[in-house]
Design an enzyme around this catalytic site. Sequence first.
Site, PDB file in Angstrom:
ATOM      1  CG  ASP A   8      -1.613   1.267   1.492  1.00 38.13           C
ATOM      2  OD1 ASP A   8      -2.304   1.732   0.571  1.00 38.13           O
ATOM      3  OD2 ASP A   8      -1.470   1.837   2.589  1.00 38.13           O
ATOM      4  CG  ASP A  10      -1.606   7.796   0.690  1.00 38.31           C
ATOM      5  OD1 ASP A  10      -0.930   8.821   0.790  1.00 38.31           O
ATOM      6  OD2 ASP A  10      -2.209   7.458  -0.337  1.00 38.31           O
TER       7      ASP A  10
END
Length: 220
Positions: A8, A10
Amino acid sequence: MIKAVVFDFDGTILDTESCEYNVLQKIYKEHGAELPIEVWGECIGTHSTYFDAHEYLEEQIGKKLDRDTIKQQRLDIFQELIKDREALPGVMEYLEAAKQLGLKIGLASSSSYKWVSKHIKNLGIEHYFECIKTSDDVETVKPDPTLFLKAVECLGVKPEESIAFEDSVNGAKAAKRAGLHTVVIPNLVTQHLTFEEYDLKLESLAELELQEMINQFTKQ
């Protein structure tokens, strides 16, 4: 056999989420309001339209505000906070370890490609990723599993041959539902949330070497 890792972005690679929350808290306080971390945390890892921070502020203070002014203020403060941030602990080591181990490396983010690409270029890590899938590539972002399914397909591996790294509840749900081994590393914003769908939980990637993690998953 583990053949790939999918990150991922953020809150997992770069701590944009704590910065964003701090920015909003500053703006809210200027207007005599507060944004509870429990409220903000629920929208982490999914589409930005899931929660309207400006609308929520107006509801708290009972009046309309100049949204363009607040939007610019929010952007200015955020850029100042994020400009000197480095990748979160263990991220660089994991990227290099994955490369040395011959693993394919992907990225799956609910943010836009423009957002993700700008920041990974600033961090100097864009060359590690063989495949990047973002909100631009799917109709529905996390917790829908499509982003991860597209990422592993792009990398040419099966979900069960991959490890996903996530910081949010929505992201963890997406990774698990896609069939990836899922490692959650909650950050300052998401650590207050209840994670239910994951295989391994760490305080940071620096806590465990990648090879040792792979050994744990291959023994299962």
